[in-house]
Design an enzyme around this catalytic site. Structure first.
Site, short mmCIF file in Angstrom:
data_model
loop_
_atom_site.label_atom_id
_atom_site.label_comp_id
_atom_site.label_asym_id
_atom_site.label_seq_id
_atom_site.Cartn_x
_atom_site.Cartn_y
_atom_site.Cartn_z
N GLU A 1 10.19 -1.26 7.61
CA GLU A 1 11.26 -0.47 8.24
C GLU A 1 12.37 -0.29 7.20
O GLU A 1 13.10 -1.23 6.88
CB GLU A 1 11.77 -1.21 9.49
CG GLU A 1 13.08 -0.71 10.06
CD GLU A 1 13.09 0.79 10.36
OE1 GLU A 1 12.09 1.34 10.83
OE2 GLU A 1 14.15 1.41 10.12
N CYS B 1 1.06 -0.61 15.72
CA CYS B 1 1.15 -0.49 14.26
C CYS B 1 0.60 -1.73 13.57
O CYS B 1 0.98 -2.86 13.89
CB CYS B 1 2.62 -0.29 13.88
SG CYS B 1 2.91 -0.29 12.11
N CYS C 1 6.01 -3.23 16.46
CA CYS C 1 5.49 -2.16 17.34
C CYS C 1 4.01 -2.44 17.64
O CYS C 1 3.24 -2.79 16.77
CB CYS C 1 5.65 -0.80 16.68
SG CYS C 1 7.37 -0.44 16.28
N LEU D 1 9.68 8.12 17.54
CA LEU D 1 10.12 8.03 18.94
C LEU D 1 8.99 7.50 19.81
O LEU D 1 9.12 6.49 20.48
CB LEU D 1 10.59 9.41 19.40
CG LEU D 1 11.38 9.43 20.69
CD1 LEU D 1 12.68 8.66 20.56
CD2 LEU D 1 11.67 10.86 21.12
N GLU E 1 0.83 -1.19 0.00
CA GLU E 1 0.00 0.00 0.00
C GLU E 1 0.87 1.25 0.00
O GLU E 1 1.96 1.26 0.57
CB GLU E 1 -0.89 -0.01 1.24
CG GLU E 1 -1.69 -1.29 1.29
CD GLU E 1 -2.64 -1.37 2.47
OE1 GLU E 1 -3.57 -2.18 2.40
OE2 GLU E 1 -2.46 -0.63 3.45
N CYS F 1 3.86 8.48 0.12
CA CYS F 1 4.36 7.71 1.27
C CYS F 1 4.53 6.28 0.79
O CYS F 1 3.54 5.62 0.45
CB CYS F 1 3.30 7.85 2.36
SG CYS F 1 3.61 6.87 3.80
N CYS G 1 -0.88 6.78 8.60
CA CYS G 1 0.27 5.97 8.95
C CYS G 1 -0.09 4.92 9.99
O CYS G 1 -0.91 5.15 10.86
CB CYS G 1 1.36 6.84 9.53
SG CYS G 1 1.96 7.97 8.32
N CYS H 1 6.53 -6.04 8.39
CA CYS H 1 7.65 -5.44 9.13
C CYS H 1 7.93 -6.33 10.32
O CYS H 1 7.01 -6.85 10.94
CB CYS H 1 7.26 -4.04 9.61
SG CYS H 1 8.55 -3.23 10.57
N SER I 1 12.14 7.28 7.16
CA SER I 1 11.66 7.23 8.54
C SER I 1 12.05 5.90 9.17
O SER I 1 11.88 4.85 8.57
CB SER I 1 10.13 7.37 8.56
OG SER I 1 9.64 7.28 9.88
N1 SAH Z 1 9.15 1.75 10.10
C1 SAH Z 1 9.32 3.13 9.93
C2 SAH Z 1 8.55 3.65 8.77
C3 SAH Z 1 7.05 3.48 8.91
S1 SAH Z 1 6.46 5.01 9.36
C4 SAH Z 1 9.00 3.86 11.20
O1 SAH Z 1 8.42 3.26 12.09
O2 SAH Z 1 9.36 5.03 11.30
C5 SAH Z 1 5.02 4.66 10.18
C6 SAH Z 1 4.73 5.81 11.12
O3 SAH Z 1 3.41 5.70 11.57
C7 SAH Z 1 5.62 5.81 12.34
O4 SAH Z 1 6.00 7.13 12.66
C8 SAH Z 1 4.73 5.26 13.42
O5 SAH Z 1 5.11 5.73 14.67
C9 SAH Z 1 3.38 5.74 12.97
N2 SAH Z 1 2.29 4.86 13.37
C10 SAH Z 1 2.32 3.52 13.37
N3 SAH Z 1 1.14 3.04 13.80
C11 SAH Z 1 0.37 4.11 14.05
C12 SAH Z 1 -0.97 4.26 14.51
N4 SAH Z 1 -1.73 3.20 14.77
N5 SAH Z 1 -1.44 5.50 14.65
C13 SAH Z 1 -0.69 6.57 14.34
N6 SAH Z 1 0.57 6.50 13.90
C14 SAH Z 1 1.09 5.27 13.76
FE1 SF4 Z 2 7.49 -1.42 11.57
FE2 SF4 Z 2 7.48 1.25 11.69
FE3 SF4 Z 2 5.23 -0.18 12.14
FE4 SF4 Z 2 7.17 -0.20 13.92
S1 SF4 Z 2 5.97 1.60 13.29
S2 SF4 Z 2 6.07 -2.01 13.18
S3 SF4 Z 2 8.95 -0.12 12.61
S4 SF4 Z 2 6.36 -0.03 10.24
#
Ligand code: SAH
Ligand code: SF4
Length: 356
Positions: free
Chosen positions: A161, A120, A117, A217, A93, A106, A335, A113, A192
């Site tokens: 990632e 996510c 997290c 972060l 996507e 994006c 995101c 991944c 990112s």
């Molecule tokens: N793996 C990388 C790139 C993916 S970016 C990274 O984690 O930075 C995905 C972004 O969406 C990250 O900044 C993450 O913190 C944010 N994100 C992930 N799940 C989310 C959610 N459920 N609600 C809001 N932001 C989220």
């Molecule tokens: Fe992977 Fe980024 Fe989602 Fe964490 S926030 S699981 S590193 S895509």
């Protein structure tokens, strides 16, 4: 083996073309430009190739520029999410977000991944595989040439990632920034990361020149961060900060730091102070994002008032902060919500399927 042009910079394509067909740069340059700038080429109709029927036949059989099959597009308030089906039938996507007159795309860097997290959706899938450079570039190519959008910014904030697939991401960046191709200037490309310390150091070492970096972060201290982001156990916040301090930013450049606000977990006054302390000495633009609930998780979204409050506390602490809009939330395009089209289809009857 077909030659997928989306994998190559201009110079690399010229080289590969010469080796395969024994023809001069004159031919490959014209073909590269035409495909990258317009999205297609009909070799039989190119003046340059008139009188070379054998070459045309071979090129027709060999050269491809497919970004995969665009199988779905969903629009919401200007945000467009599209789903691409890859050659092995996996879906990825991508999201196009209108921003300051430039569209930002994006892109995903992996199918799934492995960072796991908790908040996510992509993380819940686990890692299925890395994307090739051509599959990453293909998302920008598709946004521009299949959806007809003027995309000029690229952020690696889709599925995956990027620093866990660094070689392919770096090659994709080289292709994206090639002026004879898609011509996306390096300063408009942002990678990112979840905060892989080795990855950040390798990115600094291997990229020829500074690359904008965003760090997710999401927590003010190790205990909270390790709970929501398991990778923090082996890459704790102090070593992450040290890696950022040695990262070669461009002149007057700043890091983007993403902070997903989760109710009751990281949204209190003391969290704002601890976050400000952590960010001291780093040149940072903080993006505050309200957690988008995902079906698999029991974390809770903060109220708009809680976001407002946290934002105000950070301003008091003199942190450069802005709240990221929640555009696209309804279509699960925001995101962290990337990661499964079955879910998307069952929830959003308004989506349409593209057949190509
Ligand atoms: N793996 C990388 C790139 C993916 S970016 C990274 O984690 O930075 C995905 C972004 O969406 C990250 O900044 C993450 O913190 C944010 N994100 C992930 N799940 C989310 C959610 N459920 N609600 C809001 N932001 C989220
Ligand atoms: Fe992977 Fe980024 Fe989602 Fe964490 S926030 S699981 S590193 S895509």
């Amino acid at each position: 083996m077909p030659l997928n042009i989306l994998n190559y910079t201009h110079a690399q394509f010229v080289d590969a073309f010469r080796r395969r067909y024994g023809r001069a740069a004159h031919y490959s340059t014209a073909i590269y430009r035409q495909i990258m700038k317009t999205g297609a080429a009909a070799f039989g109709a190119m003046d340059l190739l008139a009188g070379c029927p054998e070459l045309i036949r071979r090129l027709d059989a060999d050269i491809i520029w497919s970004p995969g099959r665009l199988i779905q597009r969903v629009d919401d308030c200007g945000v467009i999410k599209f789903v691409t089906r890859l050659d092995d039938d996996l879906d990825i996507e991508s999201v196009v977000i209108p921003m300051h007159r430039r569209n930002t795309v994006c892109v995903s860097s992996q199918v799934g991944c492995r960072m796991g997290c908790r908040f996510c959706r992509t993380g819940q899938m686990g890692l299925i595989r890395n994307l090739t450079p051509g599959e990453i570039v293909g998302q920008v190519f598709a946004a521009r040439h299949r959806l007809g959008l003027d995309v000029r910014n690229v952020v690696f904030m889709g599925m995956g990632e990027p620093l866990d697939n660094l070689d392919n991401v770096l090659q994709a960046i080289r292709v994206l920034e090639d002026q004879r191709g898609l011509d996306i200037a390096r300063r408009y490309i942002t990678v990112s990361t979840v905060g892989l310390v080795d990855g950040i150091d390798r990115l600094a070492r291997l990229a020829d020149g500074p690359i904008n970096l965003a760090v997710s972060l999401n927590a003010p201290a190790d205990a909270i961060r390790s709970w929501i982001m398991p990778i923090n156990r082996s890459n704790p916040m102090a070593s992450l900060k040290a890696a950022l301090l040695r990262y070669p930013l461009r002149k007057k450049g700043a890091f983007f730091v993403e902070y997903v606000l989760i109710e009751g977990l990281n949204d209190q006054r003391e969290h704002a102070s601890a976050l400000a302390r952590y960010l001291a000495r780093l040149n940072v633009k903080l993006n505050l994002i309200a957690y988008n609930p995902t079906p698999e998780s029991d974390l809770r979204a903060p109220s708009p008032e809680a976001c407002e409050r946290f934002h105000a506390w950070l301003l008091e602490e003199k942190v450069f902060v802005r709240r990221r809009g929640e555009k696209g939330g309804r279509i699960m395009a925001a995101c962290g919500q990337l990661g499964g089209r079955r879910h998307l289809e069952s929830n959003y009857a308004g989506s349409r399927t593209i057949t190509q």
